[in-house]
Design a protein around this motif. Structure first.
Motif, PDB file in Angstrom:
ATOM      1  N   LEU A  64       0.809  -1.215   0.000  1.00  0.00           N
ATOM      2  CA  LEU A  64       0.000   0.000   0.000  1.00  0.00           C
ATOM      3  C   LEU A  64       0.842   1.265   0.000  1.00  0.00           C
ATOM      4  O   LEU A  64       0.422   2.293  -0.540  1.00  0.00           O
ATOM      5  CB  LEU A  64      -0.924  -0.006   1.221  1.00  0.00           C
ATOM      6  N   ASN A  74      -6.437  -4.806  -5.824  1.00  0.00           N
ATOM      7  CA  ASN A  74      -7.027  -5.328  -4.592  1.00  0.00           C
ATOM      8  C   ASN A  74      -7.869  -6.554  -4.906  1.00  0.00           C
ATOM      9  O   ASN A  74      -9.009  -6.443  -5.367  1.00  0.00           O
ATOM     10  CB  ASN A  74      -7.875  -4.242  -3.915  1.00  0.00           C
ATOM     11  N   HIS A  84      -8.589  -1.195   2.432  1.00  0.00           N
ATOM     12  CA  HIS A  84      -7.297  -1.088   1.765  1.00  0.00           C
ATOM     13  C   HIS A  84      -7.357  -0.202   0.523  1.00  0.00           C
ATOM     14  O   HIS A  84      -6.336   0.372   0.123  1.00  0.00           O
ATOM     15  CB  HIS A  84      -6.777  -2.479   1.433  1.00  0.00           C
ATOM     16  N   ALA A  88      -4.782   2.988   0.009  1.00  0.00           N
ATOM     17  CA  ALA A  88      -4.022   3.153  -1.232  1.00  0.00           C
ATOM     18  C   ALA A  88      -4.332   4.490  -1.889  1.00  0.00           C
ATOM     19  O   ALA A  88      -3.430   5.199  -2.356  1.00  0.00           O
ATOM     20  CB  ALA A  88      -4.329   2.004  -2.190  1.00  0.00           C
TER      21      ALA A  88
END
Length: 430
Positions: A64, A74, A84, A88
């Protein structure tokens, strides 16, 4: 981000890599595989070796926050999409996420807000889509739904559908054999079953999944709702997304049935040309028969159009037998047929039995046309659209954040009807 070759950081050595990474590796002028994360060191090392990935890690932040990663892929379960993806984006990286992007409006809003922070991060770093660093673009989100990029779907099915005229009925189905949601344990990569089982246990989080569904259902989070959402978060949203692109947004939904592991619903539409209504029946489920019965069929007055897709199921790699196929069936010319009168003096092609009328000797012929493309072509078209979209060129990208919002609206329409149905119709189906 001024380089033409996009540097990928991959989250999760999940089943999707069986389809994605061979295609990405073949697109060397567009992508390079920089780093892959998985909680299992054995699994991630095997994937690194098999697919020629530069680095591997069991620490997710290594991907990340990696300075040499332009795009985060992902591939984690849906309960990790928002978490996440937001991290990012806020670090200034573009993200590709498998459909569905989010399961609730608050989740989608948080992802949208993260792009604003990501734009600020890009302005103070070298991650920049524009050559003018004083005006950086905000990072972008692309949602993976490869069947919508298959050449025979975009170039044949949609063209035939546009010329079909009044739609009278439609059917969308996805009934597949039991899914192996493990990592590539059963492939020739050498990963053993124990490692795969550990990885699956680590990647899937029932607690996190339940938490994100509380944004949708509140406290009324029943086992049937959880099971249905888990299916939608793995395969079902791909069906509905394809259906929505083909036929537009439905007017209403009715008769939702959740009998885990099978699910169905009826959608109501209106023809845009003449206001004539039609229905679409959606049916999906999982059993133990190793096949993929997945298609969208649209019925007109004198023509039927079907797109069939035999994509790899989770846990399977692409094989030569996987495909996307468009079938067009329509009334053709009349064909002479043999007729008998029960006394042995039948005819062949209508030439001998003169007692039969002309109408009785003729049968309509079906004209059937098939167009086939491979799953590899669908994945390749998807990644070419992603590349163009992220670099700001002419793009055929259609699975964007805005498009994901329409997918989410459709999911919420289903959930809202099911809530009403549960409140008024108490049956074993809800």
């Amino acid at each position: 981000m001024t380089n033409t070759v996009l540097r990928l950081g991959i989250l999760g050595a999940t089943s999707a890599i069986q389809a994605y990474l061979p295609v990405l590796r073949s697109l060397r002028t567009h992508y390079t595989l920089t780093i892959i994360y998985d909680p299992s060191e054995e699994v991630v090392k095997q994937c690194q070796t098999r697919f020629g990935i530069t680095h591997s890690t069991t620490v997710i932040e290594d991907v990340l926050l990696h300075k040499d990663v332009d795009v985060v892929l992902n591939l984690l379960p849906v309960e990790y999409h928002e978490q996440h993806t937001v991290t990012a984006l806020e670090s200034g990286k573009d993200v590709m996420v498998e459909a569905p992007l989010a399961m609730s409006i608050p989740s989608l809003r948080r992802i949208r807000d993260a792009t604003k922070k990501g734009q600020a991060a890009r302005s103070s770093s070298s991650i920049n889509n524009n050559t003018n660093s004083n005006n950086p673009d905000a990072p972008k989100v692309f949602v993976g739904c490869a069947r919508r990029y298959a050449p025979c779907f975009t170039e044949v099915f949609k063209k035939e559908l546009a010329n079909l005229g009044r739609i009278q009925y439609a059917r969308c189905r996805n009934i597949a054999g039991r899914m192996n949601i493990a990592t590539p344990a059963s492939t020739p990569s050498g990963i053993n079953g124990a490692s795969a089982a550990t990885t699956v246990k680590q990647l899937n989080s029932p607690e996190k999944f339940t938490k994100i569904l509380e944004d949708v259902f509140g406290e009324d989070l029943t086992p049937d709702r959880i099971a249905f959402c888990r299916y939608l978060g793995m395969l079902g949203c791909h069906d509905l997304s394809l259906m929505r692109e083909s036929l537009g947004f439905p007017d209403a939904v009715s008769n939702v049935a959740i009998t885990d592991p099978f699910y169905s619903a009826i959608f109501h539409y209106t023809n845009s040309s003449d206001g004539h209504p039609f229905t679409l029946v959606y049916e999906a489920g999982i059993d133990a028969v190793p096949r993929c019965d997945a298609h969208l069929t649209v019925y007109g007055a004198d023509k039927t159009i079907t797109v069939e897709y035999d994509f790899p199921r989770p846990g399977e790699k692409i094989s030569s037998g996987t495909f996307v196929r468009v079938v067009v069936e329509e009334a053709g010319s009349l064909q002479e047929v043999g007729v008998g009168n029960g006394q042995g003096n039948g005819s062949i092609n209508g030439k001998e039995n003169r007692q039969q009328t002309e109408d009785e000797l003729l049968r309509p012929r079906i004209k059937r046309t098939e167009t086939v493309c491979s799953c590899e072509e669908a994945y390749e078209r998807q990644f070419m659209a992603l590349h163009s979209y992220l670099l700001g060129g002419d793009s055929a990208a259609k699975t964007t954040t805005e498009d994901a919002f329409m997918d989410l609206r459709l999911l919420l329409m289903i959930f809202e009807h099911y809530n009403r149905q549960c409140g008024t119709i108490r049956t074993p189906l809800g």
